[in-house]
Design a protein around this motif. Structure first.
Motif, PDB file in Angstrom:
ATOM      1  N   SER A 111     -19.860 -11.502  27.435  1.00 51.66           N
ATOM      2  CA  SER A 111     -19.162 -11.955  26.243  1.00 51.66           C
ATOM      3  C   SER A 111     -20.183 -12.606  25.315  1.00 51.66           C
ATOM      4  N   GLU A 126     -17.936 -24.775  28.797  1.00 50.11           N
ATOM      5  CA  GLU A 126     -17.043 -23.619  28.919  1.00 50.11           C
ATOM      6  C   GLU A 126     -15.572 -23.942  28.666  1.00 50.11           C
ATOM      7  N   LYS A 140     -13.857 -10.000  21.823  1.00 47.03           N
ATOM      8  CA  LYS A 140     -14.335 -10.542  23.091  1.00 47.03           C
ATOM      9  C   LYS A 140     -13.322 -11.518  23.696  1.00 47.03           C
ATOM     10  N   GLN A 141     -12.660 -12.302  22.845  1.00 48.98           N
ATOM     11  CA  GLN A 141     -11.629 -13.206  23.353  1.00 48.98           C
ATOM     12  C   GLN A 141     -10.488 -12.420  23.993  1.00 48.98           C
ATOM     13  N   GLU A 144     -11.622 -11.111  27.336  1.00 51.24           N
ATOM     14  CA  GLU A 144     -11.651 -12.175  28.340  1.00 51.24           C
ATOM     15  C   GLU A 144     -10.245 -12.455  28.874  1.00 51.24           C
ATOM     16  N   ARG A 145      -9.265 -12.500  27.987  1.00 48.70           N
ATOM     17  CA  ARG A 145      -7.887 -12.745  28.425  1.00 48.70           C
ATOM     18  C   ARG A 145      -7.394 -11.622  29.328  1.00 48.70           C
ATOM     19  N   VAL A 161     -17.604 -13.938  33.538  1.00 46.10           N
ATOM     20  CA  VAL A 161     -17.762 -13.756  32.093  1.00 46.10           C
ATOM     21  C   VAL A 161     -18.952 -14.581  31.639  1.00 46.10           C
ATOM     22  N   ARG A 163     -20.933 -15.925  28.586  1.00 48.33           N
ATOM     23  CA  ARG A 163     -20.939 -16.143  27.137  1.00 48.33           C
ATOM     24  C   ARG A 163     -22.385 -16.399  26.711  1.00 48.33           C
ATOM     25  N   HIS A 223     -12.257 -16.078  38.996  1.00 47.40           N
ATOM     26  CA  HIS A 223     -12.564 -15.826  37.582  1.00 47.40           C
ATOM     27  C   HIS A 223     -13.424 -16.972  37.091  1.00 47.40           C
ATOM     28  N   VAL A 225     -16.173 -18.375  34.044  1.00 42.87           N
ATOM     29  CA  VAL A 225     -16.815 -18.270  32.726  1.00 42.87           C
ATOM     30  C   VAL A 225     -18.070 -19.123  32.753  1.00 42.87           C
TER      31      VAL A 225
END
Length: 281
Positions: A111, A126, A140-141, A144-145, A161, A163, A223, A225
């Motif tokens: 991302s 994050e 990208k949002q 991610e969802r 993910v 970033r 999951h 980030v």
């Protein structure tokens, strides 16, 4: 371990490919999106928005890990929003669904820091609310969802993910770092202010280190980030001073001093990935 990489012919993809090919015990499959008939290299090329074909290709490969780099970036998202949504959102969610169906262990998704926006005064963690306004950030949002939902409904799939902040390196000709290093009197770089425009510049080699670490890192959640930057805020003035030690730079200061701050808090990357980027500027 079998690893499938999408976007393998892109700038970041080529760097990831080189690293994987030098890593023992890994069998890698390289894919790239193409529709114009120009293959360019030996990565397996096809229209990734063709969902039945995508399913067939990934099912044949049966990877343990998917590194999903394929993306439409920057202004290209504004120029072709339909393709940007198809590649950045729909393909990402489809890949995660296929991965869950096949029993793939992990998907690593690149991302962007653009999802945060840039109106800050200190490094971003994050959990910071997402307020990215660009078309690229929006896609990208959404992706991610979609990954969150895929992980929640899967028995075994995990997702990381990343970033990524301001990526630079020799191949990244659209980065301000590379533009300055190749600037000429006839083609100066436009700079918006010196002291209040601040970014976190991370080298491609460090980003590849992070991606490789994601392949087999022990995650604290299925999951995850993770910010990927240096954690060092660099103003335009500091950037010009450092790069100016290497060669003469050509630039024009344009407009009023613009206040814009984007820098990563990389505590989580250090904790989970043992990430320790080099300060190369």
């Amino acid at each position: 371990m079998k690893v499938l990489v999408t976007g393998a012919s892109g700038r970041l993809g080529r760097a990831v490919r080189r690293r994987l090919e030098s890593r023992s015990g890994v069998e890698a499959v390289f894919l790239r999106h193409y529709t114009d008939g120009s293959r360019g290299d030996d990565a397996f090329a096809f229209d990734m928005t063709d969902m039945p074909r995508l399913h067939s290709v990934v099912s044949t490969a049966r990877p343990d890990v998917i590194i999903h780099l394929a993306s439409i970036t920057g202004l290209a998202c504004d120029n072709d929003p339909q393709l940007a949504n198809a590649i950045n959102v729909e393909v990402t969610i489809a890949l995660a669904g296929i991965a869950a169906e096949l029993g793939t262990e992990r998907i690593v998704f690149t991302s962007t820091a653009a999802v945060y926006g840039d109106g800050y005064r200190e490094p971003i963690h994050e959990g910071t609310p997402l307020r990215g306004a660009s078309s690229y950030a929006s896609t990208k949002q959404l992706a991610e969802r979609g990954l969150v939902k895929c992980v929640e409904t899967s028995a075994n799939l995990s997702a990381v993910v990343l970033r990524i902040f301001n990526l630079y390196g020799d191949d990244f000709t659209d980065s301000v770092v590379q533009k300055l290093l190749t600037s000429t009197p006839d083609q100066p770089v436009r700079i918006h202010g010196l002291d209040r425009f601040v970014r976190d510049y991370v080298h491609v080699d460090d980003v590849v280190d992070a991606i490789m670490a994601c392949v087999d890192a022990e995650l604290t959640a299925r999951h995850q980030v993770i910010n990927i930057g240096t954690g060092v805020p660099t103003s335009n003035r500091a950037l010009l001073e450092r790069l100016g030690e290497r060669r003469e730079l050509y630039f024009d200061l344009v407009g009023e001093e613009r206040e814009s701050y984007s820098c990563a808090d990389i505590t989580r990357a250090a904790d989970i990935l043992d990430f320790a980027p080099r300060l190369r500027l």
